[in-house]
Design a protein around this motif. Sequence first.
Motif, PDB file in Angstrom:
ATOM      1  N   GLU A   1     -12.134  -7.561   9.912  1.00  0.00           N
ATOM      2  CA  GLU A   1     -11.493  -7.766   8.620  1.00  0.00           C
ATOM      3  C   GLU A   1     -12.126  -6.788   7.644  1.00  0.00           C
ATOM      4  O   GLU A   1     -13.329  -6.815   7.448  1.00  0.00           O
ATOM      5  CB  GLU A   1     -11.715  -9.210   8.161  1.00  0.00           C
ATOM      6  N   GLN A   2     -11.334  -5.925   7.035  1.00  0.00           N
ATOM      7  CA  GLN A   2     -11.863  -4.939   6.111  1.00  0.00           C
ATOM      8  C   GLN A   2     -12.339  -5.614   4.832  1.00  0.00           C
ATOM      9  O   GLN A   2     -11.604  -6.377   4.217  1.00  0.00           O
ATOM     10  CB  GLN A   2     -10.775  -3.922   5.759  1.00  0.00           C
ATOM     11  N   THR A   3     -13.554  -5.349   4.412  1.00  0.00           N
ATOM     12  CA  THR A   3     -14.020  -5.923   3.153  1.00  0.00           C
ATOM     13  C   THR A   3     -14.601  -4.867   2.229  1.00  0.00           C
ATOM     14  O   THR A   3     -14.342  -4.867   1.040  1.00  0.00           O
ATOM     15  CB  THR A   3     -15.088  -7.012   3.406  1.00  0.00           C
ATOM     16  N   VAL A   4     -15.393  -3.939   2.772  1.00  0.00           N
ATOM     17  CA  VAL A   4     -15.988  -2.877   1.958  1.00  0.00           C
ATOM     18  C   VAL A   4     -15.313  -1.561   2.326  1.00  0.00           C
ATOM     19  O   VAL A   4     -14.909  -1.355   3.466  1.00  0.00           O
ATOM     20  CB  VAL A   4     -17.507  -2.789   2.213  1.00  0.00           C
ATOM     21  N   GLY A   5     -15.181  -0.672   1.345  1.00  0.00           N
ATOM     22  CA  GLY A   5     -14.630   0.646   1.635  1.00  0.00           C
ATOM     23  C   GLY A   5     -13.120   0.701   1.494  1.00  0.00           C
ATOM     24  O   GLY A   5     -12.531   1.762   1.665  1.00  0.00           O
ATOM     25  N   VAL A   6     -12.498  -0.434   1.195  1.00  0.00           N
ATOM     26  CA  VAL A   6     -11.048  -0.394   0.980  1.00  0.00           C
ATOM     27  C   VAL A   6     -10.768   0.195  -0.402  1.00  0.00           C
ATOM     28  O   VAL A   6     -11.595   0.117  -1.302  1.00  0.00           O
ATOM     29  CB  VAL A   6     -10.406  -1.799   1.084  1.00  0.00           C
ATOM     30  N   PRO A   7      -9.599   0.805  -0.562  1.00  0.00           N
ATOM     31  CA  PRO A   7      -9.243   1.352  -1.872  1.00  0.00           C
ATOM     32  C   PRO A   7      -8.960   0.228  -2.866  1.00  0.00           C
ATOM     33  O   PRO A   7      -8.692  -0.903  -2.471  1.00  0.00           O
ATOM     34  CB  PRO A   7      -7.966   2.140  -1.580  1.00  0.00           C
ATOM     35  N   SER A   8      -9.028   0.550  -4.137  1.00  0.00           N
ATOM     36  CA  SER A   8      -8.736  -0.453  -5.170  1.00  0.00           C
ATOM     37  C   SER A   8      -7.238  -0.785  -5.158  1.00  0.00           C
ATOM     38  O   SER A   8      -6.412   0.016  -4.718  1.00  0.00           O
ATOM     39  CB  SER A   8      -9.116   0.087  -6.542  1.00  0.00           C
ATOM     40  N   GLN A   9      -6.896  -1.973  -5.638  1.00  0.00           N
ATOM     41  CA  GLN A   9      -5.478  -2.336  -5.749  1.00  0.00           C
ATOM     42  C   GLN A   9      -4.745  -1.367  -6.666  1.00  0.00           C
ATOM     43  O   GLN A   9      -3.570  -1.062  -6.438  1.00  0.00           O
ATOM     44  CB  GLN A   9      -5.329  -3.769  -6.275  1.00  0.00           C
ATOM     45  N   GLU A  10      -5.444  -0.861  -7.681  1.00  0.00           N
ATOM     46  CA  GLU A  10      -4.810   0.101  -8.585  1.00  0.00           C
ATOM     47  C   GLU A  10      -4.433   1.367  -7.811  1.00  0.00           C
ATOM     48  O   GLU A  10      -3.337   1.907  -7.967  1.00  0.00           O
ATOM     49  CB  GLU A  10      -5.764   0.456  -9.739  1.00  0.00           C
ATOM     50  N   ALA A  11      -5.356   1.863  -6.956  1.00  0.00           N
ATOM     51  CA  ALA A  11      -5.076   3.078  -6.187  1.00  0.00           C
ATOM     52  C   ALA A  11      -3.929   2.838  -5.203  1.00  0.00           C
ATOM     53  O   ALA A  11      -3.032   3.673  -5.043  1.00  0.00           O
ATOM     54  CB  ALA A  11      -6.330   3.534  -5.441  1.00  0.00           C
ATOM     55  N   VAL A  12      -3.926   1.682  -4.534  1.00  0.00           N
ATOM     56  CA  VAL A  12      -2.857   1.384  -3.570  1.00  0.00           C
ATOM     57  C   VAL A  12      -1.512   1.293  -4.293  1.00  0.00           C
ATOM     58  O   VAL A  12      -0.491   1.811  -3.810  1.00  0.00           O
ATOM     59  CB  VAL A  12      -3.156   0.076  -2.802  1.00  0.00           C
ATOM     60  N   THR A  13      -1.508   0.657  -5.449  1.00  0.00           N
ATOM     61  CA  THR A  13      -0.265   0.531  -6.221  1.00  0.00           C
ATOM     62  C   THR A  13       0.254   1.902  -6.630  1.00  0.00           C
ATOM     63  O   THR A  13       1.445   2.226  -6.449  1.00  0.00           O
ATOM     64  CB  THR A  13      -0.502  -0.342  -7.475  1.00  0.00           C
ATOM     65  N   GLU A  14      -0.651   2.729  -7.152  1.00  0.00           N
ATOM     66  CA  GLU A  14      -0.260   4.065  -7.604  1.00  0.00           C
ATOM     67  C   GLU A  14       0.300   4.871  -6.423  1.00  0.00           C
ATOM     68  O   GLU A  14       1.352   5.514  -6.533  1.00  0.00           O
ATOM     69  CB  GLU A  14      -1.484   4.755  -8.234  1.00  0.00           C
ATOM     70  N   MET A  15      -0.385   4.806  -5.292  1.00  0.00           N
ATOM     71  CA  MET A  15       0.040   5.590  -4.126  1.00  0.00           C
ATOM     72  C   MET A  15       1.339   5.047  -3.519  1.00  0.00           C
ATOM     73  O   MET A  15       2.180   5.805  -3.057  1.00  0.00           O
ATOM     74  CB  MET A  15      -1.087   5.629  -3.090  1.00  0.00           C
ATOM     75  N   ALA A  16       1.512   3.733  -3.511  1.00  0.00           N
ATOM     76  CA  ALA A  16       2.746   3.155  -2.954  1.00  0.00           C
ATOM     77  C   ALA A  16       3.957   3.582  -3.775  1.00  0.00           C
ATOM     78  O   ALA A  16       5.022   3.871  -3.231  1.00  0.00           O
ATOM     79  CB  ALA A  16       2.645   1.632  -2.889  1.00  0.00           C
ATOM     80  N   HIS A  17       3.781   3.629  -5.104  1.00  0.00           N
ATOM     81  CA  HIS A  17       4.901   4.069  -5.938  1.00  0.00           C
ATOM     82  C   HIS A  17       5.127   5.571  -5.808  1.00  0.00           C
ATOM     83  O   HIS A  17       6.261   6.041  -5.859  1.00  0.00           O
ATOM     84  CB  HIS A  17       4.663   3.667  -7.403  1.00  0.00           C
ATOM     85  N   ARG A  18       4.045   6.314  -5.610  1.00  0.00           N
ATOM     86  CA  ARG A  18       4.179   7.772  -5.504  1.00  0.00           C
ATOM     87  C   ARG A  18       4.750   8.188  -4.151  1.00  0.00           C
ATOM     88  O   ARG A  18       5.592   9.080  -4.073  1.00  0.00           O
ATOM     89  CB  ARG A  18       2.787   8.386  -5.710  1.00  0.00           C
ATOM     90  N   TYR A  19       4.292   7.542  -3.080  1.00  0.00           N
ATOM     91  CA  TYR A  19       4.628   8.007  -1.726  1.00  0.00           C
ATOM     92  C   TYR A  19       5.625   7.107  -1.000  1.00  0.00           C
ATOM     93  O   TYR A  19       6.245   7.532  -0.030  1.00  0.00           O
ATOM     94  CB  TYR A  19       3.355   8.111  -0.884  1.00  0.00           C
ATOM     95  N   GLY A  20       5.752   5.851  -1.407  1.00  0.00           N
ATOM     96  CA  GLY A  20       6.573   4.920  -0.645  1.00  0.00           C
ATOM     97  C   GLY A  20       5.870   4.471   0.626  1.00  0.00           C
ATOM     98  O   GLY A  20       4.723   4.850   0.887  1.00  0.00           O
ATOM     99  N   ILE A  21       6.565   3.643   1.381  1.00  0.00           N
ATOM    100  CA  ILE A  21       5.991   3.064   2.604  1.00  0.00           C
ATOM    101  C   ILE A  21       6.977   3.263   3.759  1.00  0.00           C
ATOM    102  O   ILE A  21       8.171   3.015   3.610  1.00  0.00           O
ATOM    103  CB  ILE A  21       5.692   1.553   2.406  1.00  0.00           C
ATOM    104  N   ASP A  22       6.485   3.751   4.881  1.00  0.00           N
ATOM    105  CA  ASP A  22       7.260   3.818   6.121  1.00  0.00           C
ATOM    106  C   ASP A  22       6.585   2.927   7.157  1.00  0.00           C
ATOM    107  O   ASP A  22       5.406   2.627   7.050  1.00  0.00           O
ATOM    108  CB  ASP A  22       7.297   5.251   6.678  1.00  0.00           C
TER     109      ASP A  22
END
Lengths: 299, 299
Positions: B212-233
Amino acid sequence: MTTTTIQQDLYPTRTGEVPGPAIEREHPTVWGSEADGPFDAAALEAHEQRGFTILENFITPSEVDLYSAELRRLSADQSLAGDPRVITEKSTGAVRSVFEVTALSEAIDALSRDPRVLDRARQLLGSDVYLHQTRVNYMPGFKGSGFYWHSDFETWHAEDGMPAPRAVSCSIALTPNYPYNGGLMVMPGSHRTYAPGVGETPADNHSSSLKEQTVGVPSQEAVTEMAHRYGIDQFTGPAGSALWFDSNIMHGSGNNITPFPRSNVFMVFNSVENTLEDPYAAPTPRPEHIASRDFTPLR
Amino acid sequence: MTTTTIQQDLYPTRTGEVPGPAIEREHPTVWGSEADGPFDAAALEAHEQRGFTILENFITPSEVDLYSAELRRLSADQSLAGDPRVITEKSTGAVRSVFEVTALSEAIDALSRDPRVLDRARQLLGSDVYLHQTRVNYMPGFKGSGFYWHSDFETWHAEDGMPAPRAVSCSIALTPNYPYNGGLMVMPGSHRTYAPGVGETPADNHSSSLKEQTVGVPSQEAVTEMAHRYGIDQFTGPAGSALWFDSNIMHGSGNNITPFPRSNVFMVFNSVENTLEDPYAAPTPRPEHIASRDFTPLR
């Protein structure tokens, strides 16, 4: 001398640790005909076969905005804090659902009576209808935990006393449903099979089961058999799409690790010829905001 | 007089509770050219842009059977009980991954050297390559809990001392990947952005982070920004499909409530010009079965 007529329960459930065998349903899914409403004969036949119908652009973008604003207003309404109609996420406390929403929002009350909605509900059920349950749901990004596989009718029969699967749900998406943000999965055709639930219903089951299903779910063996027999479809589409689905269709949803939230308006119509009795497999009926006993036909 | 040259870390991470800003990557993704291997120029360009390539029918159905049998054999091998290479599911104890699988399976060792695999790895990385990590994964039906969003390179840089994102992963599906059974989600193009991880690395982080990933994961802000910028496949396709993906692409997976399990063979190739140094953000390197320090070029 008195005689007692014991009517056989066609949908026995929650009879113990090992659930009974799956039952092939005898009741129809579509009770009306082409002449009764907006669905044409082909659409009704498809609904009978698959147990669900997806209609894109069911409401307009400005209507999406209107109901989304209602959802935000209700979620933020401090006067509703502690109201049993407001269901919060177990881990975060965020508002997940607001029940009996037609009593709290004039706009959503009007939506439930709109001919686009009401005429379809009447046509599918072949009679006048009333609202068994309404709610708005909000599944946040990152934290939405999903729902395990279940048939709504199993719960409504066991805990609410709904005699037959002569009810239909309409879920209207207020956000895009992608294949990957925790949208509804359905097993097309599974509404023809009734899978009894595991276990026995404890008193007050509803207060926890609305957050996380624990009792009344089908066995893994039944889900496996049905998934191989029927396959799995997903309810995907832009905001404004509607999913009409039979009360007995097997459905569930995964979690949502994406930042994209999901929200929807959810309305359950029941036939006035299928009004609630005593629960079939629970000590007491659930509260009225979850399972209405006001059977006045909707106009 | 002595002088010390301090080389700047281009990919700083885990510097505290608030992660640093996202960094636009300077290193290329594709290091070779059309002349170097099986991918044509258009395929290489697409891989450079998107950060991943899906190849259906990458291995044959009989090969799928062969590697699936190897996975079953290793999962059932009592002599491997307690072996640190065998990772079990937190809640059920079921085998979830077997690491360093090329040392345990001659068939999978041969697969990693097969020209279909090795020539593509060499071409993408523009050099000889070695195996940084290999494993087989088994995500059971009903219980698979998924992985939160992350960049593999962030971990390999922080905990293994990999200098640059000049590594590529090849995931070969041994079961069908549907949109709804917990398959990999990727953000196309996100490999061009390096999102530093949250927190600081505790000693022995790997023994829990593989579950289970706990440390080293990106921030929710970064994931949100990237999901809107790049989309999800999503990586969907029949058994035998291969996903080649850049070490820095943002990816994750949801849970799996369906009865359909997922298993795959997973191989990470690193350039021999990018061999491991000391960890960039961890007190000690991870064990060799997770991050090999045998840099012998694969033949």
